[in-house]
Structure formats: structure tokens, C-alpha cells
Scaffold this active site. Structure first.
Site, PDB file in Angstrom:
ATOM      1  N   GLY A 200       1.039  -1.107   0.153  1.00  0.00           N
ATOM      2  CA  GLY A 200       0.012  -0.057  -0.383  1.00  0.00           C
ATOM      3  C   GLY A 200       0.708   1.420  -0.234  1.00  0.00           C
ATOM      4  N   LEU A 226      -3.919  -6.190  -5.625  1.00  0.00           N
ATOM      5  CA  LEU A 226      -2.681  -5.771  -5.233  1.00  0.00           C
ATOM      6  C   LEU A 226      -1.746  -5.470  -4.338  1.00  0.00           C
ATOM      7  CD1 LEU A 226      -2.279  -2.267  -5.543  1.00  0.00           C
ATOM      8  CD2 LEU A 226      -3.238  -2.133  -3.159  1.00  0.00           C
ATOM      9  N   ASP A 227      -0.568  -5.204  -4.895  1.00  0.00           N
ATOM     10  CA  ASP A 227       0.807  -5.593  -4.318  1.00  0.00           C
ATOM     11  C   ASP A 227       1.068  -7.077  -4.587  1.00  0.00           C
ATOM     12  OD1 ASP A 227       1.494  -2.921  -4.523  1.00  0.00           O
ATOM     13  OD2 ASP A 227       0.591  -2.172  -2.393  1.00  0.00           O
ATOM     14  N   GLU A 228      -0.060  -8.072  -5.088  1.00  0.00           N
ATOM     15  CA  GLU A 228       0.023  -9.742  -5.002  1.00  0.00           C
ATOM     16  C   GLU A 228       0.806 -10.209  -5.839  1.00  0.00           C
ATOM     17  OE1 GLU A 228      -2.430 -11.036  -2.924  1.00  0.00           O
ATOM     18  OE2 GLU A 228      -2.457  -9.629  -0.837  1.00  0.00           O
TER      19      GLU A 228
END
Length: 284
Positions: A200, A226-228
Site C-alpha cells: 500500500g 493489489l501488490d500481490e
């Protein structure tokens, strides 16, 4: 000039795959200049990357035709590219342009073999850079009420330019699930954190508050989560209690630029193969 192609293939592992593929390539008169392979025991998947060289008669169509018996026999999923062709990329950036500038420099000196067909931003700050480099610049501010419209512009741009890759060089907008799915495997993001830690916003400040001794950056493929997305490349650097949050940010900028450039190079050279939520990365 000799013709150079890169071949990626994957299938369920079983004996005889390498022998069959290399025999068929040899029958074409193709010389294997580089070979890497990996068997993932957990999924029983076999992955292979080959660089093959030949005379003017060696084309992608000839390679695909020659491999047809192996494709049918082993259920191979294959991809072949012309290694002499310069891939086209779109770079997306917000206000912080350090990662983008590093990419442009590495392309200029020839370390990255790519053509930047456009720079897209939600701010005007990088227009002067694009004009200096003679690159088309698109400033598309993103708001809640126009996000779908701006993302459609991006899809149209990718199609019109024939872009092979979209690079999020500190583009500080979250792509929608729909766009992430439609461009899956074609969008690389640089996250200013050593994922999966500190996801994040403001990850360096999160790290500073936790008193960590290592900070890093992660380049990964973009997915709806998100971000994975599958991680391509990472790097860390030691920090101390005597450093400020701003020192963390400054250190991180250097790491981000290096990590993103390496990830882009690996992708452009077809050295990355997806294995579920993980990547197989064949180093040069």
C-alpha cells in the site's frame, strides 16, 4: 546477419522432452546458443528457454512447424520470438520520475533493447522529458468519474502502438481489476517495498515506524490483487536507526530504479515464465 530466436516452452514433466525438442531444432540446422530448464517438483511442470541461431531461412514459422510433433506428443505450450526485433514499451509515471529516467538511460546506452512508443502520466511533470527524447506524451488525469475512460485510452494506445509491455515506473494509480486481467503478464510495476511487507501507500514511512534494518523494492507483474502479483526481481539495502524517513526514501529511489530496469530486461529477453503466482526466472 544470423537469425536469432528465443523459444519458451512448458508442459507437464516427463522423460524425453529435451531430446525431442533439440533433435527437431537440429534437423532445421538451428544452433542452440543458450539453454536453461527447470522442473518444479511441486506442480510437476517443466520449463525451458532456448536461444537458437540459424541462417536467413530460420523463421518463427519454420520453428513452430518443426516443433509440432513435440507439441502434440507432450502437450507443450510454446512461444517463439525474433530476438533481433526491438520490443515496444509504454512507460507510465506520476510525479516521481527517477525510475523512468533510469529506464530511458539504459535504453539509450543499449543495455535495454526496447523502443519507448509513449509515456503516459496523470501529471504534466514529465512532458519536458518526453519532448526532449522525442517520445509521444499523454497526460491523462485520473479521477473516480473518468477512470474507466482513461483506462480505455490506455488499452487503445497499447493496441495502436503494438506495445509489448506496459511499465509502471512509479505510476501512483491502482489499475482496475478489468484492466489488470486484460493486460495480464504485460504490465510490470515497481513497488517501493520488499513485498510482501509494507504493502500500500507510504511503505518507506511504514518501515521507518517499525524500525526495520533492511528496506527494499520489488518488481512484479500486475494482477487484480493489489501488490500481490508474481514477483520478478527484488533488492534490499541496509538502513540504520540514525537515518530519517527521508533517508529511507532517498535510498529506496536508487533501489527501485535498478530493480525495475532488471525486471524489464528479464521480461524483454523472455527470461521469465509464469508458474501460478510465482515466476521462473532464467538469468543470463
Amino acid at each position: 546477419m544470423p537469425q536469432l530466436h528465443v523459444l519458451n516452452l512448458t508442459c507437464e514433466d516427463r522423460p524425453g522432452i529435451v531430446a525431442a525438442v533439440t533433435t527437431e531444432l537440429a534437423a532445421l540446422g538451428a544452433n542452440i546458443t543458450e539453454s536453461s530448464q527447470f522442473w518444479d517438483r511441486a506442480s510437476n511442470r517443466f520449463f525451458m528457454r532456448l536461444a537458437v541461431e540459424g541462417d536467413d531461412g530460420l523463421t518463427i514459422a519454420h520453428i513452430e512447424h518443426a516443433l509440432k510433433p513435440s507439441i502434440e506428443r507432450f502437450g507443450l505450450r510454446t512461444g517463439v520470438i525474433d530476438a533481433h526485433r526491438r520490443p515496444k514499451v509504454v512507460i507510465m509515471v506520476s510525479k516521481f520520475d527517477h525510475a523512468m529516467l533510469h529506464l530511458l538511460y539504459q535504453i539509450k546506452v543499449g543495455w535495454l533493447n526496447a523502443e519507448v512508443v509513449a509515456i503516459v502520466s496523470n501529471h504534466e511533470e514529465s512532458r519536458i522529458t518526453a519532448e526532449r527524447e522525442d517520445i509521444a506524451y499523454h497526460c491523462w488525469p485520473v479521477r473516480k468519474d473518468n477512470k474507466a475512460e482513461q483506462e480505455q485510452k490506455l488499452l487503445d494506445l497499447v493496441r495502436e502502438t503494438g506495445a509489448d509491455l506496459v511499465i509502471l515506473a512509479r505510476y501512483m494509480q491502482v489499475l482496475s481489476d478489468d484492466l489488470s486481467n486484460r493486460l495480464f503478464g504485460k504490465v510490470i510495476n515497481i513497488h517501493h517495498s520488499f513485498l510482501p511487507s509494507f504493502k500500500g501507500a507510504r511503505p518507506y514511512h511504514q518501515a521507518f515506524e517499525r524500525g526495520v534494518k533492511l528496506i527494499g523494492a520489488t518488481a512484479h507483474y500486475v494482477t487484480p490483487d493489489l501488490d500481490e502479483g508474481p514477483i520478478i526481481e527484488q533488492e534490499t539495502e541496509r538502513v540504520t536507526h540514525a537515518m530519517s524517513a527521508e533517508d529511507f526514501v532517498a535510498t529506496g529511489r536508487d533501489i527501485e530504479s535498478r530493480v525495475l530496469a532488471r525486471a524489464v530486461k528479464l521480461h524483454l529477453e523472455r527470461r521469465i515464465m509464469l508458474n501460478g503466482n510465482k515466476t521462473i526466472v532464467f538469468s543470463s
